[in-house]
Design an enzyme around this catalytic site. Structure first.
Site, PDB file in Angstrom:
ATOM      1  N   GLU A   1      -3.665  -9.901   3.771  1.00 46.12           N
ATOM      2  CA  GLU A   1      -4.420  -9.650   5.009  1.00 46.12           C
ATOM      3  C   GLU A   1      -5.563 -10.631   5.221  1.00 46.12           C
ATOM      4  O   GLU A   1      -5.919 -10.942   6.367  1.00 46.12           O
ATOM      5  CB  GLU A   1      -4.961  -8.222   5.004  1.00 46.12           C
ATOM      6  CG  GLU A   1      -3.917  -7.135   5.217  1.00 46.12           C
ATOM      7  CD  GLU A   1      -3.286  -6.671   3.918  1.00 46.12           C
ATOM      8  OE1 GLU A   1      -2.593  -5.645   3.934  1.00 46.12           O
ATOM      9  OE2 GLU A   1      -3.479  -7.345   2.878  1.00 46.12           O
TER      10      GLU A   1
ATOM     11  N   GLU B   1       0.834  -1.205   0.000  1.00 45.68           N
ATOM     12  CA  GLU B   1       0.000   0.000   0.000  1.00 45.68           C
ATOM     13  C   GLU B   1       0.869   1.257   0.000  1.00 45.68           C
ATOM     14  O   GLU B   1       0.549   2.248  -0.672  1.00 45.68           O
ATOM     15  CB  GLU B   1      -0.942  -0.019   1.203  1.00 45.68           C
ATOM     16  CG  GLU B   1      -2.035  -1.081   1.089  1.00 45.68           C
ATOM     17  CD  GLU B   1      -2.912  -1.154   2.322  1.00 45.68           C
ATOM     18  OE1 GLU B   1      -4.081  -0.758   2.238  1.00 45.68           O
ATOM     19  OE2 GLU B   1      -2.418  -1.612   3.369  1.00 45.68           O
TER      20      GLU B   1
END
Length: 663
Positions: A125, A105
């Site tokens: 995740e 990210e």
């Protein structure tokens, strides 16, 4: 604080190098340091371009796992990414190694990305019951559309930047030194007069609205049928990327992340991940190294031996396969050849693997082996050097060292390393070396042959029989456990194995072994004649058989049980057996029991294992339900003493470890 991030300026380029080993996790201190140094670089008139990179083996590979179980302390990864995206000077992320989660990210938040060949990017995740929280669900679809973005997010896999879809996220892929690749790319940016280019402004992946919404609809139909929370939140957040302004999409993602983070599934998945890592750290005596293994001997015929041979060949080992009966050896080699030819994704060529296989009589196959695997009975008298490690893989007594594999061996992930009372350090080291070579998840077990998986499944069947004694239908028991999330229906599984296998299992006075009852009634299981056990298998599929209910109801009064009560009692009984194993020192902790229950018994990871499941359900509530069960097998249902101690001290099975052994 700033020692976690190095800062250097050279030829108009400010290098912010994250140095937080082992994986350069974006911990709070790293985030604070990056924000401080970003300000420094922006205020420096000699700096034209800012480069983010990682020291050592990788660009940051995610957030600090310890922070994922509660809200982030500011600045959060999302705040860091926002600051990078809004920089007035172009920011280049120089990538290498595994760029995962919050690290990916951060790279997407940068204005440009250059990567070394072999770099892998991804957002794992979901494996922790979570989702990206720093813009991942909003930025990924802007690059590659909803379909590919969801493939990445829902799989949690990492993808190489050398080809699609990973290639879509980087502007250049280079070889050689990372700093040199970054220098060349930054020089080009300066020469071209390029300024900041914010990823939030990209529209490539949003351009085909019909395709975008079609991908969302397809994935929603898939994830709505799952009990997992995170996949649904991920799909909805990706949908928001096309429907909302970027800032609103970020807020939507944050709320969805908090939904996942606060759900028990996230705690369970985090627990099992940490449990696996701790279990893998099998302690060896000081100074004892793992031996190098190139060739192993497998002694004995039968399915277990054949599976061991296949697993060893697929892992790159050479195998000496010894069977005393030449005909059984010929049949076994044919079975192994067929199994290798059917193939496993990523496995070597079958011919190459078979080229590492030697076969012959057991006595002739000892020579040249680094260790021996006893995979069938009748091989204990095969002569071998006294220092050659012999590992007992079949269900048998273990005095030295044994292995109990989750079936089938070639695909099962678990290997219980059974440390017998006379186990030596070289034996333990050899077993661990083999387990690692095979790519298995190890769990250390101290016993004379019992396995954790065996005791857990025996407890489950004993509990299921007790519930039938107490009026439950076997079909109701199976349904309740499947609804709870255990895809292995106990009574249906008995039919598949054959009821005669479980018929001898002991039960307390006044309790029944229902497999024994059915065998006496002429119902032997799926392979019986007729094909009946607890279920009717006519036509090859399991059907609930009303005749079975009539048979059982003649022997005990029928009672309707709530599915939740059934699941609580069966899982509670397994956890009780796990507590006994911890108390006896058979395993090092309750977490080891969880690892076995997930990998050997197929308890879903989102439950975290049987011990974690009871901890989340409530130790006191489960113990109370067990005590209230009116059943003659009182010793089995009485919660182990540790239950009361944990409940009294506000603890859970997460805190349960074995007592220390005397040196």
């Amino acid at each position: 604080m700033t020692e976690l991030v190095g800062y250097a300026v050279r030829d108009g380029i400010a290098y912010l190098e994250i140095d937080n080993p082992p994986v350069n996790a974006l911990s709070r201190d790293v985030r604070l340091a990056l924000l401080d140094l970003l300000d420094t670089a922006e205020e420096d008139d000699t700096v034209d371009v800012i480069v983010l990179l990682g020291a050592g083996a990788s660009f940051p590979s995610g957030a600090d796992l310890r922070e994922l179980e509660k809200p982030f302390e500011p600045p959060s990864p999302a705040e860091l990414c926002e600051r990078v995206a809004l920089s007035d000077k172009p920011v280049v992320a120089a990538l290498h190694g595994n760029v995962l989660g919050a690290g990916f990210e951060l790279a997407l938040a940068a204005h440009y990305r250059v990567a070394l060949a072999g770099t892998r990017v991804g957002m794992p995740e979901i494996k922790l019951g979570l989702m990206p929280s720093a813009g991942g669900t909003q930025l990924l679809p802007r690059f590659v559309g909803a379909g590919t973005a969801l493939d990445m997010l829902l799989s949690g896999q990492a993808f190489p930047v050398d080809r699609m879809p990973g290639r879509a996220f980087v502007d250049a892929v280079g070889d050689g030194a990372l700093m040199d690749a970054a220098d060349r790319y930054c020089a080009k940016l300066v020469a071209d007069g390029a300024g900041p280019r914010r990823s939030a402004d990209r529209r490539d992946g949003l351009s085909d609205a019909a395709a975008f919404q079609g991908a969302i609809a397809d994935r929603l139909a898939q994830v709505d049928a799952l009990p997992d929370v995170a996949p649904r939140e991920i799909v909805k957040a990706v949908e928001a990327a096309a429907l909302l302004p970027f800032e609103a999409g970020i807020a939507f993602e944050e709320a969805a992340f908090q939904t996942c983070q606060s759900h028990p599934q996230a705690a369970a998945l985090s627990h099992i991940l940490h449990a696996e890592r701790r279990a893998a750290a099998v302690p060896l005596p000081q100074g004892q190294a793992l031996p190098e293994l190139t060739r192993v001997g497998v002694l004995g015929g039968g399915p277990l031996a054949a599976q061991c041979v296949v697993a060893c060949l697929q892992s790159g080992l050479g195998v000496n396969w010894g069977i005393r009966d030449p005909e059984r050896l010929r049949e076994g080699v044919e079975q192994v050849t067929a199994a290798l030819q059917q193939g496993v994704a990523g496995a070597a060529d079958p011919g190459t693997m078979l080229g590492r296989l030697r076969s012959g009589s057991s006595e002739d196959m000892v020579g040249g082996a680094d260790l021996l695997i006893h995979a069938a009975r009748g091989q204990g008298d095969v002569p071998a050097p006294h220092d050659l490690v012999r590992i007992v893989a079949m269900a048998s007594r273990v005095d030295g060292i044994g292995l109990r594999f989750a079936a089938p061996v070639q695909t099962g992930r678990l290997a219980e390393i059974v440390q017998g009372p006379d186990c030596t350090a070289p034996q333990l080291a050899a077993a661990l070396a083999l387990v690692r070579k095979l790519g298995k998840q190890p769990v250390l077990v101290r016993s004379t042959g019992d396995s954790v998986a065996g005791r857990l499944i025996a407890a489950a069947h004993r509990a299921a029989d007790a519930l039938v004694d107490a009026g439950a239908s076997p079909f109701a028991v199976d349904r309740a456990l499947k609804e709870w999330g255990w895809p292995r229906p106990l009574f249906q599984s008995r039919d598949v194995v054959g009821l005669s296998e479980l018929a001898p299992a002991p039960r307390a006075e006044g309790a029944r072994n229902w497999s024994q009852v059915l065998v006496a009634a002429g119902r032997a299981g799926r392979a019986g004649t007729p094909p009946q056990g607890f279920y009717d298998w006519s036509g090859g599929i399991a059907r609930a058989d009303p005749a079975l209910d009539h048979l059982i109801d003649e022997m005990r009064p029928r009672r309707d049980w709530a599915a939740g009560d059934i699941a609580r009692l069966v899982i509670g009984a397994m956890a009780n057996e796990g507590a006994r194993m911890v108390a006896s020192g058979m395993v090092r902790s309750a977490a080891d029991v969880d690892v076995v229950s997930v990998h050997a018994l197929d308890i879903r990871r989102l439950r975290g294992g049987v011990m974690k499941a009871v901890s989340q359900d409530g130790i006191f509530a489960t113990a109370t339900a067990m005590r209230r069960l009116d059943h003659p097998d009182r010793g089995f249902w009485e919660p182990a003493a540790i239950w009361a101690d944990l409940a009294k001290n506000g603890q859970t099975f997460d805190d349960l470890v074995a007592p220390r052994r005397a040196a």
